[in-house]
Enzyme design. Structure first.
Site, PDB file in Angstrom:
ATOM      1  N   LYS A 247       0.860  -1.186   0.000  1.00 31.03           N
ATOM      2  CA  LYS A 247       0.000   0.000   0.000  1.00 31.03           C
ATOM      3  C   LYS A 247       0.890   1.227   0.000  1.00 31.03           C
ATOM      4  O   LYS A 247       1.990   1.201   0.568  1.00 31.03           O
ATOM      5  CB  LYS A 247      -0.890   0.024   1.251  1.00 31.03           C
ATOM      6  CG  LYS A 247      -2.113   0.880   1.105  1.00 31.03           C
ATOM      7  CD  LYS A 247      -3.165   0.163   0.285  1.00 31.03           C
ATOM      8  CE  LYS A 247      -4.439   0.946   0.172  1.00 31.03           C
ATOM      9  NZ  LYS A 247      -5.501   0.109  -0.419  1.00 31.03           N
TER      10      LYS A 247
HETATM   11  P1  NAD Z   1     -12.881   7.707  -2.732  1.00 29.82           P
HETATM   12  O1  NAD Z   1     -11.841   8.708  -2.475  1.00 29.82           O
HETATM   13  O2  NAD Z   1     -13.403   7.539  -4.119  1.00 29.82           O
HETATM   14  O3  NAD Z   1     -14.162   8.007  -1.780  1.00 29.82           O
HETATM   15  C1  NAD Z   1     -14.013   8.143  -0.406  1.00 29.82           C
HETATM   16  C2  NAD Z   1     -15.355   8.490   0.201  1.00 29.82           C
HETATM   17  O4  NAD Z   1     -15.194   8.553   1.628  1.00 29.82           O
HETATM   18  C3  NAD Z   1     -15.896   9.851  -0.251  1.00 29.82           C
HETATM   19  O5  NAD Z   1     -17.276   9.750  -0.498  1.00 29.82           O
HETATM   20  C4  NAD Z   1     -15.651  10.740   0.984  1.00 29.82           C
HETATM   21  O6  NAD Z   1     -16.601  11.768   1.096  1.00 29.82           O
HETATM   22  C5  NAD Z   1     -15.849   9.726   2.094  1.00 29.82           C
HETATM   23  N1  NAD Z   1     -15.251  10.188   3.343  1.00 29.82           N
HETATM   24  C6  NAD Z   1     -13.991  10.629   3.557  1.00 29.82           C
HETATM   25  N2  NAD Z   1     -13.864  11.040   4.836  1.00 29.82           N
HETATM   26  C7  NAD Z   1     -15.058  10.844   5.421  1.00 29.82           C
HETATM   27  C8  NAD Z   1     -15.574  11.084   6.714  1.00 29.82           C
HETATM   28  N3  NAD Z   1     -14.798  11.604   7.685  1.00 29.82           N
HETATM   29  N4  NAD Z   1     -16.873  10.776   6.967  1.00 29.82           N
HETATM   30  C9  NAD Z   1     -17.659  10.254   6.006  1.00 29.82           C
HETATM   31  N5  NAD Z   1     -17.228  10.007   4.756  1.00 29.82           N
HETATM   32  C10 NAD Z   1     -15.955  10.293   4.473  1.00 29.82           C
HETATM   33  O7  NAD Z   1     -12.317   6.326  -2.139  1.00 29.82           O
HETATM   34  P2  NAD Z   1     -12.697   4.845  -2.569  1.00 29.82           P
HETATM   35  O8  NAD Z   1     -11.773   4.405  -3.628  1.00 29.82           O
HETATM   36  O9  NAD Z   1     -14.163   4.750  -2.764  1.00 29.82           O
HETATM   37  O10 NAD Z   1     -12.268   4.046  -1.250  1.00 29.82           O
HETATM   38  C11 NAD Z   1     -13.134   3.898  -0.142  1.00 29.82           C
HETATM   39  C12 NAD Z   1     -12.648   2.759   0.707  1.00 29.82           C
HETATM   40  O11 NAD Z   1     -12.654   1.552  -0.059  1.00 29.82           O
HETATM   41  C13 NAD Z   1     -11.229   2.873   1.263  1.00 29.82           C
HETATM   42  O12 NAD Z   1     -11.181   2.196   2.493  1.00 29.82           O
HETATM   43  C14 NAD Z   1     -10.409   2.099   0.240  1.00 29.82           C
HETATM   44  O13 NAD Z   1      -9.194   1.634   0.788  1.00 29.82           O
HETATM   45  C15 NAD Z   1     -11.363   0.963  -0.038  1.00 29.82           C
HETATM   46  N6  NAD Z   1     -11.126   0.254  -1.289  1.00 29.82           N
HETATM   47  C16 NAD Z   1     -11.111   0.913  -2.477  1.00 29.82           C
HETATM   48  C17 NAD Z   1     -10.941   0.193  -3.651  1.00 29.82           C
HETATM   49  C18 NAD Z   1     -11.007   0.836  -4.999  1.00 29.82           C
HETATM   50  O14 NAD Z   1     -10.992   0.106  -5.993  1.00 29.82           O
HETATM   51  N7  NAD Z   1     -11.106   2.145  -5.101  1.00 29.82           N
HETATM   52  C19 NAD Z   1     -10.732  -1.198  -3.588  1.00 29.82           C
HETATM   53  C20 NAD Z   1     -10.765  -1.830  -2.367  1.00 29.82           C
HETATM   54  C21 NAD Z   1     -10.960  -1.092  -1.221  1.00 29.82           C
END
Ligand code: NAD
Length: 441
Positions: free
Chosen positions: A127
């Site tokens: 990561k």
């Molecule tokens: P992103 O940046 O697209 O979205 C993040 C979201 O979290 C946004 O809607 C933001 O408003 C919200 N957020 C941030 N701080 C917040 C808070 N304090 N309170 C409420 N909401 C809050 O990120 P993503 O890619 O959707 O990733 C989200 C999660 O999924 C992370 O844990 C990431 O590690 C995990 N993940 C992502 C992927 C991927 O393919 N993008 C794959 C596996 C896991």
């Protein structure tokens, strides 16, 4: 003083005492490795394997000087943690977030090792992160920091060695800049395959069909496989979401397509609810335009406590780690908590939810769709192939169903919960490979 006497805490405390390293039961890294070691103990995994997995192989820290549009200079801290590569090249996202800490990156890298092993992907776990707020940067500034980070990582990443992907605060555009920078440094004979250095690229530049929605799509396939065993089925279910970014918004849209109703959503800008259902497509349009759910005109604005208390069938955290703590867990009224984000539930919250009969489906099972389609992208790049969206979906569904079945079988075999079963199914595979390869020298 340590007070935790759960099997996970005991297993982790023992190993870190042996490593003569510090141990903190409140720290996400120790909590995560604790559950992994608890699973390893149930399987009687060889001690050296437990020692090896307890710490990442490499923790790389860089400091990137970047000039901002107004002429000022910022020195931006970046991390790449490479946890384990016994199964294949390191693999894991790159996050841009202003609050990121090394121990969080270590936890996320460890989870990637487990996730790839659980899904039997030929990858290890890593990561990365840059300590910046991407929302505060112009597009040109984002490009400069991304390219500077890629240059600083240099030979520490590569299509056969360590392959980043998008995560919070990064997207296909970020990956395009990373790949382009890496290609510029690559030897002439390696430029064609060099774009495989990252996955999650734009479709036109070596990306895969289905990558953008992959994490949400994989989660839906996992629910298809597991809900019937809980006397639930997808049409007619209600759900709430924390986070409406990549993972949250795709999960919302895909669940809606399957006939389920989105009752409440919270992100960093606020929370909204509508008992009759919030239109997931329209909300995605609003978020794309306004940067968050706040101000969405077709739902009621609610406070955080009301959001957590909204009764739903599925409660889906898809934002930051550790957001569901004990206080929130006491409010949550759901049948299943589906972890779309990595490590969103604290151990105390998980125990509380399980005590009140909530099934908790862990992240390394639920959000593995992202890295699975990343694997498909990497494979297509290596073979100069382009798969269509149907083929990607078909293969993703196969992997997710097989993975869910593996976890169910392990849960029955060890008579344990789904989190420990997922870690056990992953670590058993890793331990077998260490058994075959041996530990060098
Ligand atoms: P992103 O940046 O697209 O979205 C993040 C979201 O979290 C946004 O809607 C933001 O408003 C919200 N957020 C941030 N701080 C917040 C808070 N304090 N309170 C409420 N909401 C809050 O990120 P993503 O890619 O959707 O990733 C989200 C999660 O999924 C992370 O844990 C990431 O590690 C995990 N993940 C992502 C992927 C991927 O393919 N993008 C794959 C596996 C896991």
């Amino acid at each position: 003083m340590d007070t935790c006497d759960t099997p996970a805490c005991q297993s982790a405390r023992e190993i870190f005492r042996e490593l003569e390293d510090y141990y903190d039961e409140h720290n996400l890294y120790f909590q995560t490795i604790g559950s992994v070691l608890q699973a390893a103990d149930l399987l009687d995994v060889d001690h050296p394997v437990k020692l090896i997995l307890s710490q990442p192989k490499n923790e790389i820290m860089v400091h990137c000087p970047v000039q901002m549009d107004d002429g000022t200079w910022h020195l931006i801290k970046g991390y790449r943690v490479q946890h384990n590569n016994v199964l294949g090249p390191y693999k894991g996202g790159i996050r841009f977030h202003p609050e990121i800490k090394l121990d969080e990156v270590k936890s996320l890298a460890l989870l990637m090792t487990m996730k790839c092993a659980l899904a039997r992907l030929p990858f290890g776990g890593a990561k990365g992160a840059l300590k910046i707020d991407p929302r505060a940067l112009s597009k040109k500034e984002q490009e400069r920091v991304t390219r500077r980070l890629t240059a600083a990582l240099g030979g520490n990443i590569g299509p056969d060695y360590d392959i980043p992907a998008p995560d919070m605060g990064t997207n296909a555009q970020t990956m395009a800049w990373m790949a382009d920078t890496y290609i510029n440094f690559a030897e002439s004979s390696k430029k064609v395959t060099a774009r495989g250095v990252v996955t999650g690229k734009p479709l036109e530049f070596g990306g895969s069909a289905g990558r953008e929605k992959a994490t949400g799509q994989g989660l839906v396939y996992v629910l298809d496989a597991l809900l019937p065993g809980m006397n639930l089925a997808l049409p007619d279910l209600s759900f709430s979401l924390i986070g409406y970014g990549n993972v949250g918004s795709w999960t919302g849209r895909l669940l809606q397509l399957r006939g389920s109703k989105m009752k409440a959503v919270m992100d960093h800008t606020g929370a909204i609810a509508d008992d009759a259902g919030i239109d997931a497509e329209k909300l995605a349009g609003h978020v794309a335009k306004h940067g968050g759910v706040k101000g969405y005109p077709e739902a009621e604005a609610i406070d955080e406590a009301t959001f957590y208390s909204t009764p739903v069938d599925l409660f889906i955290p898809a934002a930051l780690e550790q957001m569901v703590d004990l206080e929130h867990a006491e409010r949550i009224q759901c049948k299943v908590l589906v972890e779309a984000a990595n490590a969103p539930t604290t151990p105390q919250a998980e125990r509380h939810l399980m005590d009140k009969g909530v099934e908790v489906l862990p992240a390394i099972l639920c959000n593995t769709g992202g890295v699975t389609v990343s694997y498909f992208e990497w494979k297509q790049n290596r073979q100069s192939e382009t798969w269509d969206a149907e083929l990607v979906d078909e293969r993703l569904q196969e992997v997710m169903h097989r993975t869910a079945k593996r976890v169910l079988e392990m849960a029955a075999r060890l008579d344990c919960n789904m989190r420990i079963a997922s870690f056990a199914a992953a670590i058993e595979h890793i331990a077998k490979v260490y058994g075959m390869r041996g530990v060098f020298p």
